[in-house]
Motif scaffolding. Structure first.
Motif, short mmCIF file in Angstrom:
data_model
loop_
_atom_site.label_atom_id
_atom_site.label_comp_id
_atom_site.label_asym_id
_atom_site.label_seq_id
_atom_site.Cartn_x
_atom_site.Cartn_y
_atom_site.Cartn_z
N UNK A 6 7.52 -16.02 10.39
CA UNK A 6 6.78 -15.28 9.37
C UNK A 6 6.69 -13.80 9.71
N UNK A 7 6.54 -13.50 10.99
CA UNK A 7 6.50 -12.09 11.40
C UNK A 7 7.83 -11.39 11.15
N UNK A 8 8.92 -12.12 11.21
CA UNK A 8 10.23 -11.53 10.97
C UNK A 8 10.40 -11.11 9.50
N UNK A 9 9.61 -11.67 8.61
CA UNK A 9 9.68 -11.29 7.20
C UNK A 9 8.96 -9.98 6.90
N UNK A 10 8.05 -9.56 7.76
CA UNK A 10 7.26 -8.35 7.51
C UNK A 10 8.14 -7.11 7.36
N UNK A 11 9.08 -6.84 8.27
CA UNK A 11 9.93 -5.64 8.07
C UNK A 11 10.80 -5.72 6.82
N UNK A 12 11.28 -6.90 6.51
CA UNK A 12 12.13 -7.05 5.32
C UNK A 12 11.33 -6.75 4.06
N UNK A 13 10.14 -7.30 3.99
CA UNK A 13 9.29 -7.03 2.83
C UNK A 13 8.87 -5.57 2.75
N UNK A 14 8.65 -4.97 3.89
CA UNK A 14 8.26 -3.56 3.90
C UNK A 14 9.38 -2.65 3.44
N UNK A 15 10.59 -2.92 3.91
CA UNK A 15 11.74 -2.08 3.53
C UNK A 15 12.14 -2.30 2.08
N UNK A 16 12.31 -3.54 1.70
CA UNK A 16 12.84 -3.83 0.37
C UNK A 16 11.76 -3.84 -0.71
N UNK A 17 10.68 -4.55 -0.44
CA UNK A 17 9.64 -4.66 -1.45
C UNK A 17 8.77 -3.43 -1.56
N UNK A 18 8.48 -2.82 -0.44
CA UNK A 18 7.61 -1.65 -0.45
C UNK A 18 8.24 -0.41 -1.03
N UNK A 19 9.56 -0.35 -1.02
CA UNK A 19 10.24 0.84 -1.55
C UNK A 19 10.01 1.00 -3.05
N UNK A 20 9.85 -0.08 -3.76
CA UNK A 20 9.59 0.00 -5.20
C UNK A 20 8.20 0.56 -5.49
N UNK A 21 7.25 0.24 -4.63
CA UNK A 21 5.89 0.71 -4.85
C UNK A 21 5.66 2.12 -4.30
N UNK A 22 6.46 2.52 -3.32
CA UNK A 22 6.28 3.84 -2.70
C UNK A 22 7.28 4.85 -3.24
#
Length: 64
Positions: A6-22
């Motif tokens: 589950x911790x390995x998903x955090x960077x992926x979500x931050x890079x891919x998912x967070x880019x749309x919101x930021x």
């Protein structure tokens, strides 16, 4: 799933998912547009998360 998976998903979500919101240029953080600051912060967070995963992995605890 194990915690380290589950911790390995955090960077992926931050890079891919967070880019749309930021996705904006204002405000500037440390002289960088917000989206660039977000990506740099995600890279640093990736290193931290990988270090935590390394310490949680039982294969790394045995002294060889």
């Amino acid at each position: 799933m194990r915690l380290r998976h589950l911790l390995a998903l955090v960077p992926v979500l931050g890079m891919l998912g967070g880019a749309f919101f930021a996705d904006r240029t204002e405000p500037y953080v440390l002289g960088l547009p917000f989206i660039l600051f977000w990506m740099v912060a995600c890279v640093v967070l990736t290193s931290v998360v990988l270090a935590v995963i390394y310490t949680l992995d039982p294969a790394n605890r045995s002294g060889e």
